[in-house]
Scaffold this motif. Sequence first.
Motif, PDB file in Angstrom:
ATOM      1  N   ARG A   1      19.655  -9.380 -22.951  1.00 23.51           N
ATOM      2  CA  ARG A   1      18.644 -10.341 -23.399  1.00 23.51           C
ATOM      3  C   ARG A   1      19.324 -11.528 -24.082  1.00 23.51           C
ATOM      4  O   ARG A   1      20.414 -11.408 -24.639  1.00 23.51           O
ATOM      5  CB  ARG A   1      17.655  -9.663 -24.341  1.00 23.51           C
ATOM      6  CG  ARG A   1      16.857  -8.563 -23.664  1.00 23.51           C
ATOM      7  CD  ARG A   1      15.915  -7.875 -24.623  1.00 23.51           C
ATOM      8  NE  ARG A   1      14.868  -8.790 -25.097  1.00 23.51           N
ATOM      9  CZ  ARG A   1      13.915  -8.426 -25.948  1.00 23.51           C
ATOM     10  NH1 ARG A   1      13.893  -7.169 -26.434  1.00 23.51           N
ATOM     11  NH2 ARG A   1      12.997  -9.293 -26.330  1.00 23.51           N
TER      12      ARG A   1
ATOM     13  N   LEU B   1      11.324 -13.783 -27.150  1.00 23.70           N
ATOM     14  CA  LEU B   1      11.022 -13.716 -25.723  1.00 23.70           C
ATOM     15  C   LEU B   1      10.816 -12.258 -25.331  1.00 23.70           C
ATOM     16  O   LEU B   1      11.557 -11.378 -25.784  1.00 23.70           O
ATOM     17  CB  LEU B   1      12.168 -14.322 -24.913  1.00 23.70           C
ATOM     18  CG  LEU B   1      12.379 -15.830 -25.035  1.00 23.70           C
ATOM     19  CD1 LEU B   1      13.603 -16.264 -24.231  1.00 23.70           C
ATOM     20  CD2 LEU B   1      11.147 -16.592 -24.565  1.00 23.70           C
TER      21      LEU B   1
ATOM     22  N   GLY C   1      10.946  -8.626 -23.707  1.00 27.62           N
ATOM     23  CA  GLY C   1      12.004  -7.872 -23.050  1.00 27.62           C
ATOM     24  C   GLY C   1      11.589  -7.470 -21.648  1.00 27.62           C
ATOM     25  O   GLY C   1      10.432  -7.669 -21.236  1.00 27.62           O
ATOM     26  N   PRO C   2      12.495  -6.883 -20.869  1.00 35.49           N
ATOM     27  CA  PRO C   2      12.183  -6.502 -19.485  1.00 35.49           C
ATOM     28  C   PRO C   2      10.962  -5.604 -19.347  1.00 35.49           C
ATOM     29  O   PRO C   2      10.253  -5.675 -18.338  1.00 35.49           O
ATOM     30  CB  PRO C   2      13.458  -5.781 -19.032  1.00 35.49           C
ATOM     31  CG  PRO C   2      14.543  -6.424 -19.839  1.00 35.49           C
ATOM     32  CD  PRO C   2      13.925  -6.678 -21.188  1.00 35.49           C
TER      33      PRO C   2
ATOM     34  N   THR D   1       7.479  -7.544 -18.761  1.00 37.14           N
ATOM     35  CA  THR D   1       7.513  -8.541 -17.697  1.00 37.14           C
ATOM     36  C   THR D   1       6.702  -8.031 -16.524  1.00 37.14           C
ATOM     37  O   THR D   1       6.450  -6.820 -16.395  1.00 37.14           O
ATOM     38  CB  THR D   1       8.945  -8.847 -17.236  1.00 37.14           C
ATOM     39  OG1 THR D   1       9.540  -7.649 -16.709  1.00 37.14           O
ATOM     40  CG2 THR D   1       9.796  -9.379 -18.371  1.00 37.14           C
TER      41      THR D   1
ATOM     42  N   GLN E   1       9.209  -5.992 -14.202  1.00 37.35           N
ATOM     43  CA  GLN E   1       9.930  -4.910 -14.865  1.00 37.35           C
ATOM     44  C   GLN E   1      11.223  -4.586 -14.102  1.00 37.35           C
ATOM     45  O   GLN E   1      12.106  -5.437 -14.003  1.00 37.35           O
ATOM     46  CB  GLN E   1       9.011  -3.697 -15.026  1.00 37.35           C
ATOM     47  CG  GLN E   1       7.839  -3.952 -15.948  1.00 37.35           C
ATOM     48  CD  GLN E   1       7.042  -2.726 -16.279  1.00 37.35           C
ATOM     49  OE1 GLN E   1       6.987  -1.740 -15.518  1.00 37.35           O
ATOM     50  NE2 GLN E   1       6.389  -2.749 -17.429  1.00 37.35           N
TER      51      GLN E   1
ATOM     52  N   ARG F   1      16.623  -5.272 -11.144  1.00 41.14           N
ATOM     53  CA  ARG F   1      17.146  -5.559 -12.487  1.00 41.14           C
ATOM     54  C   ARG F   1      18.272  -4.585 -12.828  1.00 41.14           C
ATOM     55  O   ARG F   1      19.272  -4.979 -13.440  1.00 41.14           O
ATOM     56  CB  ARG F   1      16.003  -5.475 -13.503  1.00 41.14           C
ATOM     57  CG  ARG F   1      16.354  -6.009 -14.857  1.00 41.14           C
ATOM     58  CD  ARG F   1      15.157  -6.157 -15.762  1.00 41.14           C
ATOM     59  NE  ARG F   1      14.883  -7.544 -16.090  1.00 41.14           N
ATOM     60  CZ  ARG F   1      13.781  -8.179 -15.827  1.00 41.14           C
ATOM     61  NH1 ARG F   1      12.810  -7.556 -15.195  1.00 41.14           N
ATOM     62  NH2 ARG F   1      13.622  -9.443 -16.173  1.00 41.14           N
TER      63      ARG F   1
ATOM     64  N   TYR G   1      18.317 -11.409 -16.671  1.00 43.17           N
ATOM     65  CA  TYR G   1      17.540 -12.625 -16.422  1.00 43.17           C
ATOM     66  C   TYR G   1      16.157 -12.505 -17.027  1.00 43.17           C
ATOM     67  O   TYR G   1      15.642 -11.417 -17.288  1.00 43.17           O
ATOM     68  CB  TYR G   1      17.421 -12.909 -14.925  1.00 43.17           C
ATOM     69  CG  TYR G   1      16.476 -11.973 -14.191  1.00 43.17           C
ATOM     70  CD1 TYR G   1      15.118 -12.290 -14.055  1.00 43.17           C
ATOM     71  CD2 TYR G   1      16.931 -10.764 -13.650  1.00 43.17           C
ATOM     72  CE1 TYR G   1      14.247 -11.432 -13.399  1.00 43.17           C
ATOM     73  CE2 TYR G   1      16.072  -9.904 -12.994  1.00 43.17           C
ATOM     74  CZ  TYR G   1      14.729 -10.245 -12.865  1.00 43.17           C
ATOM     75  OH  TYR G   1      13.860  -9.386 -12.232  1.00 43.17           O
ATOM     76  N   ILE G   2      15.534 -13.661 -17.256  1.00 44.53           N
ATOM     77  CA  ILE G   2      14.107 -13.738 -17.573  1.00 44.53           C
ATOM     78  C   ILE G   2      13.597 -15.064 -17.013  1.00 44.53           C
ATOM     79  O   ILE G   2      14.288 -16.088 -17.061  1.00 44.53           O
ATOM     80  CB  ILE G   2      13.834 -13.638 -19.091  1.00 44.53           C
ATOM     81  CG1 ILE G   2      12.323 -13.676 -19.341  1.00 44.53           C
ATOM     82  CG2 ILE G   2      14.530 -14.766 -19.857  1.00 44.53           C
ATOM     83  CD1 ILE G   2      11.929 -13.347 -20.780  1.00 44.53           C
TER      84      ILE G   2
ATOM     85  N   TRP H   1       9.769 -17.399 -16.633  1.00 42.27           N
ATOM     86  CA  TRP H   1       8.369 -17.437 -17.019  1.00 42.27           C
ATOM     87  C   TRP H   1       7.752 -18.782 -16.680  1.00 42.27           C
ATOM     88  O   TRP H   1       8.432 -19.779 -16.477  1.00 42.27           O
ATOM     89  CB  TRP H   1       8.170 -17.100 -18.490  1.00 42.27           C
ATOM     90  CG  TRP H   1       8.628 -18.086 -19.531  1.00 42.27           C
ATOM     91  CD1 TRP H   1       7.871 -19.002 -20.203  1.00 42.27           C
ATOM     92  CD2 TRP H   1       9.952 -18.209 -20.071  1.00 42.27           C
ATOM     93  NE1 TRP H   1       8.635 -19.685 -21.115  1.00 42.27           N
ATOM     94  CE2 TRP H   1       9.918 -19.215 -21.069  1.00 42.27           C
ATOM     95  CE3 TRP H   1      11.174 -17.558 -19.817  1.00 42.27           C
ATOM     96  CZ2 TRP H   1      11.036 -19.601 -21.786  1.00 42.27           C
ATOM     97  CZ3 TRP H   1      12.297 -17.945 -20.540  1.00 42.27           C
ATOM     98  CH2 TRP H   1      12.219 -18.944 -21.512  1.00 42.27           C
TER      99      TRP H   1
ATOM    100  N   GLY I   1       3.909  -8.606 -19.280  1.00 40.78           N
ATOM    101  CA  GLY I   1       4.329  -9.950 -18.919  1.00 40.78           C
ATOM    102  C   GLY I   1       3.223 -10.951 -18.683  1.00 40.78           C
ATOM    103  O   GLY I   1       3.494 -12.091 -18.319  1.00 40.78           O
TER     104      GLY I   1
ATOM    105  N   PHE J   1       5.547 -13.758 -17.535  1.00 35.83           N
ATOM    106  CA  PHE J   1       6.989 -13.517 -17.627  1.00 35.83           C
ATOM    107  C   PHE J   1       7.429 -12.574 -16.511  1.00 35.83           C
ATOM    108  O   PHE J   1       6.738 -11.596 -16.201  1.00 35.83           O
ATOM    109  CB  PHE J   1       7.337 -12.898 -18.986  1.00 35.83           C
ATOM    110  CG  PHE J   1       7.080 -13.830 -20.142  1.00 35.83           C
ATOM    111  CD1 PHE J   1       8.104 -14.610 -20.667  1.00 35.83           C
ATOM    112  CD2 PHE J   1       5.810 -13.942 -20.707  1.00 35.83           C
ATOM    113  CE1 PHE J   1       7.867 -15.476 -21.730  1.00 35.83           C
ATOM    114  CE2 PHE J   1       5.561 -14.799 -21.760  1.00 35.83           C
ATOM    115  CZ  PHE J   1       6.597 -15.567 -22.273  1.00 35.83           C
TER     116      PHE J   1
END
Length: 518
Positions: A115, A123, A125-126, A129, A132, A138, A148-149, A151, A482, A517
């Motif tokens: 992260r 922000l 976390g996975p 999202t 996921q 991921r 990665y992220i 949004w 997310g 996200f």
Amino acid sequence: MRAKMNNDVQTDQTRPPRSASGHSFRFRTIREAELAIACILAASLMTGTALAQTTNMPNQKSDTPSEIAKRKVQKKKMILLGSDTAEKRTVRPGARPAAAITPQPDHFAKFENLRIKGLEVNLPGPADTLVQDKGGIRSALAEIGIGYIAWTQNTYVNNLLPNAAKSTIANQLYSGQNPTFYTLNYMMVTYDLSRYGIPDGQIIVGTEQQSWTWQPGGPDRWGINTIAYYQTFFDRKLELKVGYLMNSYELAGTVVGGNPGANVFGPSSNVLYQGGMNFAPAPTPTLNLTYHFDDRLYNKVSFQRSTSPDGVFAHITANSTGLDWSTANAGILLLDESGYRNSAAPGLPETWLRAGVGFNNSHYTNLAYPTQPRADENSLYYVAADRQLWQSHVPDAASRGIYGGFSVMGAPPDLNKVTQYYELRLYAKGLFDSRPSDQISLVATDTVWSKFAVDAAAAKGNLVHRDAKAISGTYTAHLGPGIYASLGLTYIDHPTSITYTPQIGHALNFSASTSIFF
């Protein structure tokens, strides 16, 4: 988050300078800010003696051998049970079916080190999202050290008052005068350098694209938002982050509640941005150093190339990609923030006190003597506090409850169009048991204009106002992993910058927004 670039800054071509009154104001404000910092830190230390537990800081101490061993045992159990372990668990009566097939928290622990590091905002976390770890993508990237992220935030704003002097988009004076829509889209990738023995080492690369129906609100652009290197020293007491950064996510804490996904409409002051602070659409070369005296008390120093002294719109127009090393008339902005912060824990309410000062040697235009050559030595200060007033679910979710906070910011009136800013906020996290991750916020603000800019406009025969007051209410629903949706209503007394007509003296802006996200 983009409420920070509201109509006042967006239409500003702010140009400040040097004057005798400006110098005395700057030194007084800096000394007052330093006194405020000292008072806050003293109060923090006295408060700290009454608090028991340490908190979940973003930079926690290294795991103990017993914790490492425990995780290894858990990992072996997961391997033996197979990847469908979550599906084999017994579903509690009344639980949503989706909970039975959602990967368990242990599954996401391996992504924590990937992260983005060094941010003040939270922000998701996975686990929070939309994608996921579907398809194991991921996980596959994590195996080679990549996280990665991404949004997207999409917002609609419209003034509901009748006779609001609707106009063409070209002649629009503030966000919402005509129905206004904008979209902000982000993609950020991290690479883990700790696998090479660099303490908490990380490389961060990000991009941002935005589009607005009302260009002064943006304008449209696509470019970088971050290219950064991060690591820690001295057992995580010192953090270093260098590169093209967005300090609006790393200093001052302008997002109500700390989560940009849950607080799209959180009002924030223009003082920081006219003073040169960089942000997502306008990253600049920056070096940030944060020293942690303990798990709560810190000091953060930032050396950044200032954004354009002519305002946000001028900066983005001249450097839309964000890659230019320099900007016309922009110098160096030095920021220093001291603070005390602890996360919520059972019986320990969340508290965040911070105060900062800034000094900018960019070449601003003097509002008192606009025909003279550009001056320099602009400055700013801010003091802010947020405190959890009531914990509604102490044993299992200490962060749920009611919060209160305030912000005070200032800058010299001869160099800045916005010279004072005041904000009071009351907000609640997880107030309803049926909606444990929703948020409600009520925020009142007062933006005070420079007396030099107001007097100059009045001398030309315009109707003028010396400040703009607003009150906003927002409800943000966490609809699923997310996915956030917000509805807001904001009443603004004088939504335009300094000059106005009777038809545009007030606004009641309805806002609707989604944040997703990935």
